[in-house]
Design an enzyme around this catalytic site. Structure first.
Site, PDB file in Angstrom:
ATOM      1  N   PRO A   1       0.811  -1.221   0.000  1.00 19.57           N
ATOM      2  CG  PRO A   1      -0.846  -1.561   1.603  1.00 19.57           C
ATOM      3  CD  PRO A   1       0.482  -2.086   1.140  1.00 19.57           C
ATOM      4  CB  SER A   2       4.192   2.093   1.363  1.00 23.83           C
ATOM      5  OG  SER A   2       5.311   2.822   0.896  1.00 23.83           O
ATOM      6  N   PRO A   3       2.892   4.125  -1.231  1.00 18.93           N
ATOM      7  CG  PRO A   3       1.551   6.027  -1.509  1.00 18.93           C
ATOM      8  CD  PRO A   3       2.071   5.087  -0.461  1.00 18.93           C
TER       9      PRO A   3
END
Lengths: 221, 216
Positions: free
Chosen positions: B11-13
């Site tokens: 999920p971490s861009p």
């Protein structure tokens, strides 16, 4: 003969990072002070150069650059002499570590400062700075103290452009005082940076900004 | 010579920016998932590697590099083939134009996302409307940047596009009206055509599903 123009204002930390870098490189340039309060950065002529309407902006023989970190590293690589190259090492890994700290200045240090100044330099008028935004600056000091635990400078034993950019921002955060007993390494680093021959362009603008911020904090206390 | 290791979470861009870059240059690497919710980034072991306790983190031959932009540009220069060097041009001025957009991703786009995420993790609350509105300032700038070019720096894709699409695809809880943002809409479509774009898809969907219910 370099034809360098820097647009900015002294109180702006990223502008001061560029002024210090230019001093370190001993390069001739023209400094054009903008009337930010008069909205000069929002005029069509300036927006054409920089749609982000921020300072600093660099013009190098007509080529325009924005963002202090980019301007500083560009100037070092283009105009730096042999001894200046260490400010932005060519070695891939060493450079990555410097880049990391430039993004730290951008994403952590300067973001925390902007979270405060946005209540001061506001198009709709100044307002009270939420206390939690001031206290959040402590996190920045915590990180710096960690980075400087075993390093004389932010990325290691040599001063780099990361130190130049970070000192401009850190000296602008001094309205939230740094306890020297709690942050001995950061305190020592600040003192060391202030002794460096290219530091002086930072002094006046940092003092101006801190005075202005403190006056605002007092007014809205 | 051991494979580089990327620590991160889908999920971490910024993790996704690194995953996309690795795919773009065909890098053989190991992906170690760091469970942020379980506090794996705050363990003594991780803090020794990265005192900033952020992901992504690159481990390359025992050396550690944090920050997605620093990681991506390092990977391209160190492991990229000749054709990949267009992602991070060697020409000083062209490179500076790309760096500019990387700092824009850090200081503008990702900062706006982080401001919203403060209301989502660890426990979700309603996201103040002004933080969602503020995202559109970022979209406005992007629309301007893309006015006369297919990518953020000229008409060839660079690492600036890779880093920014990871963040932008995570900001679309603020819906993008294609009539108001035609260039931005086209650019997103263009980036989604990348053969390896699915690397970004899963994590972006997870993040959006966390945020959307708390935006009115």
């Amino acid at each position: 003969m370099p034809k360098i123009v820097l647009y900015g204002v002294d109180p702006s930390p990223p502008v001061r990072a560029c002024l210090m870098t230019l001093r370190a490189l001993n390069v001739e340039f023209e400094y054009k002070v903008l009337n930010l309060q008069g909205g000069e950065h929002m005029q069509p002529e300036f927006l054409k150069k920089n749609p982000l309407h921020t300072v600093p902006v660099l013009e190098d023989d007509g080529k325009v650059l924005t963002d202090s970190h980019v301007i500083c590293t560009y100037l070092i690589q283009k105009y730096g002499g042999q001894k200046d190259k260490a400010l932005y090492p060519a070695d891939l890994y060493e450079r990555a570590i410097v880049d990391q700290k430039l993004y730290f200045d951008c994403g952590v240090l300067f973001t925390k400062l902007r979270a405060v100044t946005i209540h001061i330099f506001n198009a709709t008028g100044p307002s009270k700075v939420p206390q939690d935004k001031i206290e959040a600056i402590t996190e920045a000091y915590d990180f710096l103290e960690k980075f400087l635990q075993t390093n004389e400078y932010i990325t290691g034993k040599n001063v780099t452009v990361a130190d130049i950019c970070c000192i401009a921002t850190v000296t602008s955060l001094a309205f939230h005082p740094l306890d020297s007993s709690k942050y001995p390494k950061t305190t020592a680093w600040i003192k060391k940076m202030q002794q460096l021959p290219f530091y002086s362009p930072n002094e006046k603008g940092a003092t101006e900004l801190i005075t202005f911020i403190n006056a605002h904090l007092k007014q809205f206390s | 010579m051991s494979k580089p290791i990327l620590y991160g979470i889908d999920p971490s861009p910024p993790t996704r920016a690194c995953l996309l870059t690795a795919k773009a240059i065909g890098l053989d690497f190991e992906y170690k998932v760091v469970n942020l919710m379980a506090g794996e980034h705050m363990t003594e072991e991780f803090l020794k590697k990265n005192p900033q306790h952020t992901v992504p983190l690159l481990e390359d031959n025992g050396e550690y590099i944090a920050d997605s932009h620093a990681i991506c540009t390092y990977l391209i220069q160190k492991y990229g083939k000749e054709k990949d060097q267009l992602l991070y041009p060697a020409d000083l001025y062209q490179r500076a134009l790309v760096d500019q957009k990387l700092h824009f991703d850090t200081g503008v786009l990702f900062t706006k996302l982080r401001a919203v995420m403060k209301y989502i993790l660890p426990t979700p609350k309603k996201v103040p409307e002004e933080l969602v509105t503020a995202v559109y300032e970022g979209f406005d700038f992007l629309e301007t940047f893309l006015a006369n070019s297919n990518y953020l720096v000229g008409n060839t894709m660079t690492v600036a596009d890779i880093c920014c699409i990871a963040t932008v695809s995570s900001l679309v809880f603020a819906p993008i009206n294609p009539v108001k943002y035609p260039k931005l809409t086209d650019w997103i479509k263009r980036m989604k055509q990348l053969p390896y774009y699915e690397t970004n898809e899963n994590g972006a969907s997870i993040l959006l599903s966390l945020v959307k219910p708390h935006c009115s």
